[in-house]
Scaffold this motif. Sequence first.
Motif, PDB file in Angstrom:
ATOM      1  N   HIS A   1       0.883  -1.175   0.000  1.00  0.00           N
ATOM      2  CA  HIS A   1       0.000   0.000   0.000  1.00  0.00           C
ATOM      3  C   HIS A   1       0.912   1.214   0.000  1.00  0.00           C
ATOM      4  CE1 HIS A   1      -2.844   3.064   1.262  1.00  0.00           C
ATOM      5  NE2 HIS A   1      -3.792   2.228   0.863  1.00  0.00           N
ATOM      6  N   ILE A   2       0.602   2.199  -0.862  1.00  0.00           N
ATOM      7  CA  ILE A   2       1.537   3.317  -1.010  1.00  0.00           C
ATOM      8  C   ILE A   2       1.736   4.068   0.315  1.00  0.00           C
ATOM      9  CG2 ILE A   2       1.365   3.664  -3.509  1.00  0.00           C
ATOM     10  CD1 ILE A   2      -0.832   5.683  -3.039  1.00  0.00           C
ATOM     11  N   LYS A   3       0.742   4.019   1.224  1.00  0.00           N
ATOM     12  CA  LYS A   3       0.876   4.722   2.501  1.00  0.00           C
ATOM     13  C   LYS A   3       1.122   3.758   3.670  1.00  0.00           C
ATOM     14  CE  LYS A   3      -2.118   7.857   5.152  1.00  0.00           C
ATOM     15  NZ  LYS A   3      -3.507   8.343   5.087  1.00  0.00           N
ATOM     16  N   TYR A   4       0.357   2.665   3.741  1.00  0.00           N
ATOM     17  CA  TYR A   4       0.387   1.820   4.941  1.00  0.00           C
ATOM     18  C   TYR A   4       1.418   0.697   4.900  1.00  0.00           C
ATOM     19  CZ  TYR A   4      -4.025   4.186   5.776  1.00  0.00           C
ATOM     20  OH  TYR A   4      -4.978   5.134   5.963  1.00  0.00           O
ATOM     21  N   ASN A   5       1.862   0.336   3.701  1.00  0.00           N
ATOM     22  CA  ASN A   5       2.848  -0.748   3.580  1.00  0.00           C
ATOM     23  C   ASN A   5       3.653  -0.488   2.314  1.00  0.00           C
ATOM     24  OD1 ASN A   5       4.211  -3.161   3.888  1.00  0.00           O
ATOM     25  ND2 ASN A   5       2.580  -4.419   2.997  1.00  0.00           N
ATOM     26  N   PRO A   6       4.496   0.564   2.353  1.00  0.00           N
ATOM     27  CA  PRO A   6       5.130   1.048   1.131  1.00  0.00           C
ATOM     28  C   PRO A   6       6.062   0.022   0.476  1.00  0.00           C
ATOM     29  CG  PRO A   6       5.523   2.549   2.985  1.00  0.00           C
ATOM     30  CD  PRO A   6       4.886   1.305   3.545  1.00  0.00           C
ATOM     31  N   PRO A   7       6.053  -0.026  -0.854  1.00  0.00           N
ATOM     32  CA  PRO A   7       6.933  -0.969  -1.562  1.00  0.00           C
ATOM     33  C   PRO A   7       8.385  -0.502  -1.501  1.00  0.00           C
ATOM     34  CG  PRO A   7       5.706   0.401  -3.103  1.00  0.00           C
ATOM     35  CD  PRO A   7       5.200   0.748  -1.746  1.00  0.00           C
ATOM     36  N   PRO A   8       9.350  -1.439  -1.661  1.00  0.00           N
ATOM     37  CA  PRO A   8      10.748  -1.023  -1.682  1.00  0.00           C
ATOM     38  C   PRO A   8      11.049  -0.220  -2.950  1.00  0.00           C
ATOM     39  CG  PRO A   8      10.532  -3.363  -2.191  1.00  0.00           C
ATOM     40  CD  PRO A   8       9.162  -2.873  -1.854  1.00  0.00           C
ATOM     41  N   PRO A   9      12.061   0.653  -2.913  1.00  0.00           N
ATOM     42  CA  PRO A   9      12.387   1.431  -4.100  1.00  0.00           C
ATOM     43  C   PRO A   9      12.732   0.503  -5.265  1.00  0.00           C
ATOM     44  CG  PRO A   9      13.807   2.038  -2.216  1.00  0.00           C
ATOM     45  CD  PRO A   9      12.950   0.898  -1.775  1.00  0.00           C
ATOM     46  N   GLY A  10      12.285   0.869  -6.464  1.00  0.00           N
ATOM     47  CA  GLY A  10      12.639   0.096  -7.653  1.00  0.00           C
ATOM     48  C   GLY A  10      11.730  -1.081  -7.923  1.00  0.00           C
ATOM     49  N   ALA A  11      10.745  -1.355  -7.029  1.00  0.00           N
ATOM     50  CA  ALA A  11       9.848  -2.499  -7.263  1.00  0.00           C
ATOM     51  C   ALA A  11       9.026  -2.238  -8.529  1.00  0.00           C
ATOM     52  CB  ALA A  11       8.926  -2.696  -6.064  1.00  0.00           C
ATOM     53  N   ASP A  12       8.770  -3.318  -9.291  1.00  0.00           N
ATOM     54  CA  ASP A  12       7.999  -3.193 -10.532  1.00  0.00           C
ATOM     55  C   ASP A  12       6.527  -3.446 -10.182  1.00  0.00           C
ATOM     56  OD1 ASP A  12       7.248  -2.997 -13.127  1.00  0.00           O
ATOM     57  OD2 ASP A  12       8.180  -4.883 -13.792  1.00  0.00           O
ATOM     58  N   LEU A  13       5.759  -2.357 -10.061  1.00  0.00           N
ATOM     59  CA  LEU A  13       4.424  -2.460  -9.481  1.00  0.00           C
ATOM     60  C   LEU A  13       3.315  -2.342 -10.520  1.00  0.00           C
ATOM     61  CD1 LEU A  13       5.140  -0.052  -6.516  1.00  0.00           C
ATOM     62  CD2 LEU A  13       5.086  -2.543  -6.413  1.00  0.00           C
ATOM     63  N   VAL A  14       2.185  -2.958 -10.186  1.00  0.00           N
ATOM     64  CA  VAL A  14       1.034  -2.868 -11.075  1.00  0.00           C
ATOM     65  C   VAL A  14      -0.196  -2.567 -10.221  1.00  0.00           C
ATOM     66  CG1 VAL A  14       0.714  -5.388 -11.029  1.00  0.00           C
ATOM     67  CG2 VAL A  14      -0.210  -4.104 -12.912  1.00  0.00           C
ATOM     68  N   GLN A  15      -1.163  -1.819 -10.810  1.00  0.00           N
ATOM     69  CA  GLN A  15      -2.421  -1.544 -10.111  1.00  0.00           C
ATOM     70  C   GLN A  15      -3.499  -2.409 -10.772  1.00  0.00           C
ATOM     71  OE1 GLN A  15      -3.547   2.618 -10.061  1.00  0.00           O
ATOM     72  NE2 GLN A  15      -4.827   2.294  -8.246  1.00  0.00           N
ATOM     73  N   ARG A  16      -4.344  -3.047  -9.968  1.00  0.00           N
ATOM     74  CA  ARG A  16      -5.350  -3.957 -10.535  1.00  0.00           C
ATOM     75  C   ARG A  16      -6.396  -3.218 -11.352  1.00  0.00           C
ATOM     76  NH1 ARG A  16      -7.160  -8.074  -5.900  1.00  0.00           N
ATOM     77  NH2 ARG A  16      -9.202  -7.558  -6.725  1.00  0.00           N
ATOM     78  N   ALA A  17      -6.828  -3.873 -12.455  1.00  0.00           N
ATOM     79  CA  ALA A  17      -7.786  -3.248 -13.379  1.00  0.00           C
ATOM     80  C   ALA A  17      -9.118  -2.962 -12.682  1.00  0.00           C
ATOM     81  CB  ALA A  17      -8.006  -4.168 -14.580  1.00  0.00           C
ATOM     82  N   ASP A  18      -9.487  -3.792 -11.680  1.00  0.00           N
ATOM     83  CA  ASP A  18     -10.799  -3.597 -11.030  1.00  0.00           C
ATOM     84  C   ASP A  18     -10.693  -2.726  -9.787  1.00  0.00           C
ATOM     85  OD1 ASP A  18      -9.421  -5.502  -9.563  1.00  0.00           O
ATOM     86  OD2 ASP A  18     -11.135  -6.827  -9.263  1.00  0.00           O
ATOM     87  N   ASP A  19      -9.583  -1.983  -9.646  1.00  0.00           N
ATOM     88  CA  ASP A  19      -9.425  -1.112  -8.476  1.00  0.00           C
ATOM     89  C   ASP A  19      -9.832   0.337  -8.757  1.00  0.00           C
ATOM     90  OD1 ASP A  19      -8.756  -3.148  -6.805  1.00  0.00           O
ATOM     91  OD2 ASP A  19      -6.624  -2.665  -6.644  1.00  0.00           O
ATOM     92  N   LYS A  20     -10.470   0.594  -9.893  1.00  0.00           N
ATOM     93  CA  LYS A  20     -11.002   1.946 -10.164  1.00  0.00           C
ATOM     94  C   LYS A  20     -12.192   2.173  -9.240  1.00  0.00           C
ATOM     95  CE  LYS A  20     -10.305   1.465 -15.087  1.00  0.00           C
ATOM     96  NZ  LYS A  20     -10.899   0.174 -15.409  1.00  0.00           N
ATOM     97  N   GLU A  21     -12.368   3.448  -8.807  1.00  0.00           N
ATOM     98  CA  GLU A  21     -13.365   3.720  -7.771  1.00  0.00           C
ATOM     99  C   GLU A  21     -14.765   3.203  -8.125  1.00  0.00           C
ATOM    100  OE1 GLU A  21     -13.020   7.608  -6.036  1.00  0.00           O
ATOM    101  OE2 GLU A  21     -14.950   7.335  -4.995  1.00  0.00           O
ATOM    102  N   GLU A  22     -15.196   3.406  -9.385  1.00  0.00           N
ATOM    103  CA  GLU A  22     -16.580   2.998  -9.723  1.00  0.00           C
ATOM    104  C   GLU A  22     -16.738   1.474  -9.688  1.00  0.00           C
ATOM    105  OE1 GLU A  22     -14.511   4.656 -11.675  1.00  0.00           O
ATOM    106  OE2 GLU A  22     -14.502   3.842 -13.708  1.00  0.00           O
ATOM    107  N   VAL A  23     -15.661   0.754 -10.032  1.00  0.00           N
ATOM    108  CA  VAL A  23     -15.717  -0.720  -9.987  1.00  0.00           C
ATOM    109  C   VAL A  23     -15.674  -1.206  -8.535  1.00  0.00           C
ATOM    110  CG1 VAL A  23     -14.679  -2.867 -10.831  1.00  0.00           C
ATOM    111  CG2 VAL A  23     -14.585  -0.813 -12.253  1.00  0.00           C
ATOM    112  N   VAL A  24     -14.886  -0.514  -7.711  1.00  0.00           N
ATOM    113  CA  VAL A  24     -14.802  -0.890  -6.284  1.00  0.00           C
ATOM    114  C   VAL A  24     -16.185  -0.772  -5.648  1.00  0.00           C
ATOM    115  CG1 VAL A  24     -13.842  -0.247  -4.036  1.00  0.00           C
ATOM    116  CG2 VAL A  24     -12.376  -0.244  -6.065  1.00  0.00           C
ATOM    117  N   LYS A  25     -16.930   0.281  -6.001  1.00  0.00           N
ATOM    118  CA  LYS A  25     -18.275   0.454  -5.428  1.00  0.00           C
ATOM    119  C   LYS A  25     -19.166  -0.728  -5.809  1.00  0.00           C
ATOM    120  CE  LYS A  25     -18.232   5.392  -4.794  1.00  0.00           C
ATOM    121  NZ  LYS A  25     -18.243   6.640  -5.540  1.00  0.00           N
TER     122      LYS A  25
END
Length: 224
Positions: free
Chosen positions: A138-162
């Motif tokens: 989590h970018i705030k609560y469990n930050p990734p190590p520098p240089g990690a190759d990260l991806v955001q899930r396709a279904d994590d857009k706010e309207e889909v989360v709702k």
Amino acid sequence: MRLILIGPPGAGKGTQAKALVDRFGIPQISTGDMLREHKAKGTALGVKAAEFMNRGALVPDEVVIGMVEERLQSDAAKAGFLFDGFPRTVAQAQALDATLARLGLKLDAVVLIEVSDELLVERISGRRTDKATGQIYHIKYNPPPPGADLVQRADDKEEVVKERLVAYHAQTAPLVPYYAARGILRRVDGVGELAEVTARLLAAVSPGTVGSVAGPPHGVPPAK
Ligand code: AP5
């Protein structure tokens, strides 16, 4: 140890599953991860699942049940397992009961991770996953190590989360009384530091644990 983790999207099932499988040496069976793998490979199952996942709806029961039954045939799963995100409907729970009875296996506990809807949206919008290892950050609560190759899930857009939250309350929440009636439900407060929540989960699944394991009241953000 045969466990099920249930809870709304973003409650921390995937994060805590990693800690529990390390502790008990059992395989994690995440239907979300399995479906995403099918999607990424472009299998027929993945193409069908994507129609539902992309709009935040549940994938039809028969698709998921078939996939899980196949997985449960493996010897690794017979020695124990942790389901993360399955079952998600009463029909799936009934199918799982029938499969386990056929295999002569019994569930030890079903753990519900409780987090309020307001916190879930913040957690999901800050979630990032390491492409190579599958590690959840989590970018705030469990930050990734520098240089990690990260991806955001396709279904994590706010309207889909709702939509995912609507599906949870309508279709998955009925599993709470379903497992409570069988005497195997454990409620764990999912709000707090990651390690605190892990400790509550471990206490909840320890032999002899009865009832709920309390944490701070809902809505109290982690101390970080
Ligand atoms: P799935 O992949 O199962 O997603 P989900 O249940 O919506 O849950 P998430 O993975 O979003 O959240 P999580 O509880 O694992 O939280 P996490 O640990 O990542 O399912 C996706 C889709 O697949 C479904 O919508 C459906 O379409 C389909 N599907 C899957 N299974 C199905 C089934 N059985 N039947 C039908 N359809 C199915 O944590 C979230 C974030 O919060 C992370 O960034 C993490 O770092 C952070 N975090 C975790 N704990 C804490 C904490 N204590 N404090 C602060 N931040 C924290």
